[in-house]
Design an enzyme around this catalytic site. Structure first.
Site, PDB file in Angstrom:
ATOM      1  N   ASP A  10       0.890  -1.174   0.000  1.00  0.00           N
ATOM      2  CA  ASP A  10       0.000   0.000   0.000  1.00  0.00           C
ATOM      3  C   ASP A  10       0.926   1.222   0.000  1.00  0.00           C
ATOM      4  O   ASP A  10       2.124   1.113   0.260  1.00  0.00           O
ATOM      5  CB  ASP A  10      -0.853  -0.056   1.278  1.00  0.00           C
ATOM      6  CG  ASP A  10      -1.527   1.257   1.594  1.00  0.00           C
ATOM      7  OD1 ASP A  10      -2.237   1.785   0.705  1.00  0.00           O
ATOM      8  OD2 ASP A  10      -1.324   1.780   2.707  1.00  0.00           O
ATOM      9  N   ASP A  12      -0.196   5.155   0.942  1.00  0.00           N
ATOM     10  CA  ASP A  12      -0.452   6.168   1.980  1.00  0.00           C
ATOM     11  C   ASP A  12      -0.603   5.525   3.360  1.00  0.00           C
ATOM     12  O   ASP A  12      -1.464   4.686   3.559  1.00  0.00           O
ATOM     13  CB  ASP A  12      -1.706   6.964   1.623  1.00  0.00           C
ATOM     14  CG  ASP A  12      -1.511   7.750   0.335  1.00  0.00           C
ATOM     15  OD1 ASP A  12      -2.271   7.515  -0.628  1.00  0.00           O
ATOM     16  OD2 ASP A  12      -0.568   8.560   0.262  1.00  0.00           O
TER      17      ASP A  12
HETATM   18  C1  XBP Z   1      -5.148   6.377   0.646  1.00  0.00           C
HETATM   19  C2  XBP Z   1      -6.344   7.027   0.082  1.00  0.00           C
HETATM   20  C3  XBP Z   1      -6.182   8.097  -0.949  1.00  0.00           C
HETATM   21  C4  XBP Z   1      -5.498   9.318  -0.344  1.00  0.00           C
HETATM   22  C5  XBP Z   1      -5.765  10.548  -1.181  1.00  0.00           C
HETATM   23  O1  XBP Z   1      -4.689   5.481  -0.342  1.00  0.00           O
HETATM   24  O2  XBP Z   1      -7.455   6.645   0.414  1.00  0.00           O
HETATM   25  O3  XBP Z   1      -7.473   8.464  -1.377  1.00  0.00           O
HETATM   26  O4  XBP Z   1      -6.061   9.565   0.944  1.00  0.00           O
HETATM   27  O5  XBP Z   1      -5.301  10.336  -2.489  1.00  0.00           O
HETATM   28  P1  XBP Z   1      -3.831   4.124   0.052  1.00  0.00           P
HETATM   29  P2  XBP Z   1      -6.224  10.759  -3.742  1.00  0.00           P
HETATM   30  O6  XBP Z   1      -3.790   4.019   1.573  1.00  0.00           O
HETATM   31  O7  XBP Z   1      -4.603   3.008  -0.606  1.00  0.00           O
HETATM   32  O8  XBP Z   1      -2.478   4.359  -0.534  1.00  0.00           O
HETATM   33  O9  XBP Z   1      -6.757  12.142  -3.449  1.00  0.00           O
HETATM   34  O10 XBP Z   1      -5.300  10.728  -4.930  1.00  0.00           O
HETATM   35  O11 XBP Z   1      -7.300   9.707  -3.782  1.00  0.00           O
HETATM   36 MG    MG Z   2      -2.987   3.217   3.283  1.00  0.00          MG
END
Ligand code: XBP
Ligand code: MG
Length: 241
Positions: A10, A12
């Site tokens: 993953d 973020d």
């Molecule tokens: C985390 C998310 C993303 C980010 C914002 O993604 O839910 O939506 O918060 O990015 P992950 P965007 O944990 O799956 O990496 O505004 O580009 O959606």
């Molecule tokens: Mg995440």
């Protein structure tokens, strides 16, 4: 026991703590730029994170707190404009170097590659965000690290739906049993489990209260990724209990 052939990361909250000091201020700058008095403080943003996808999060927030804007025929176009501006601000924040990899991530990536383990990404975030984060943290070598990057709108349903993990497994041409997911949130865990993957959790700033039932292991914030590397090394040596 199937030998581990790939790790699917993953982004973020897992590769880097990007939400509080990255995505959140980027959203707020986009709102201010558009003349909206919307402001997502740390506490409100934590609640909004239950909705994955930035565009989906904006729609969810407007439906609750600005129904008259949400009902306007021009709202879909406004969401696209806001999210494009937010992505621009987020990329600028990343490029300024403000969002380092979490402790142990670089070591885990290098160790896995040296061990011949293939690497992939399965994320809800926008592809531009992934590219910017990998370039800013891994430098020119970034492009060669991850064989497959599954991100954002490439699939119809975002996490907790398993779609993005199914897509990555298909690109890798590997069964779920040969792979391991590393996540930081309940939505991410549910997506990985839904695709039949084992999943390590490295607890992130916003994930502390999440329900991680079903995780192979839940590793503490701060040291989680380093411990993940030890677990994986142990598995590779066949000493998995
Ligand atoms: C985390 C998310 C993303 C980010 C914002 O993604 O839910 O939506 O918060 O990015 P992950 P965007 O944990 O799956 O990496 O505004 O580009 O959606
Ligand atoms: Mg995440």
């Amino acid at each position: 026991m199937t030998t581990l052939q790939a790790i699917i990361f993953d982004v973020d909250g897992t590769l880097a703590e990007t939400e509080r000091d990255g995505h959140r201020p980027a959203f707020n700058r986009a709102f201010a730029e558009a003349g909206l008095d919307w402001y997502w403080d740390e506490e409100r943003y934590g609640r909004l994170l239950t909705v994955t996808g930035g565009k989906e999060r904006i729609r969810h927030y407007a439906a609750l707190h600005a129904p008259q804007i949400a009902a306007d025929p021009g709202f879909p176009a406004l969401v696209q404009r806001l999210h494009a501006a937010k992505t621009r601000h987020y990329v600028a924040l990343v490029e300024a170097g403000g969002l380092p990899l979490r402790p142990g991530v670089r070591t885990l990536i290098d160790g896995a590659r040296q061990a011949g383990i293939r690497l992939a990404i399965a994320t809800t975030t926008t592809p531009e965000n992934v590219d910017a984060l990998l370039r800013a943290t891994l430098g020119p070598a970034a492009a060669g690290c991850f064989e497959v990057i599954g991100a954002g709108d490439i699939v119809p349903a975002k996490k907790p739906a398993p779609d993005i993990y199914h897509w990555v497994l298909e690109q890798l041409a590997l069964p779920a049993s040969a792979c391991l997911a590393i996540e930081d949130s309940e939505n991410g865990l549910r997506a990985a489990l839904g695709a039949g993957l084992r999943c390590l959790i490295t607890v992130s700033e916003y994930g502390r209260e999440d329900d991680f039932t079903g995780a192979t292991a839940v590793l503490p914030a701060g040291d989680g990724v380093r411990l993940a590397g030890l677990l994986i090394a142990g598995e590779r040596s066949g000493s998995r209990g």
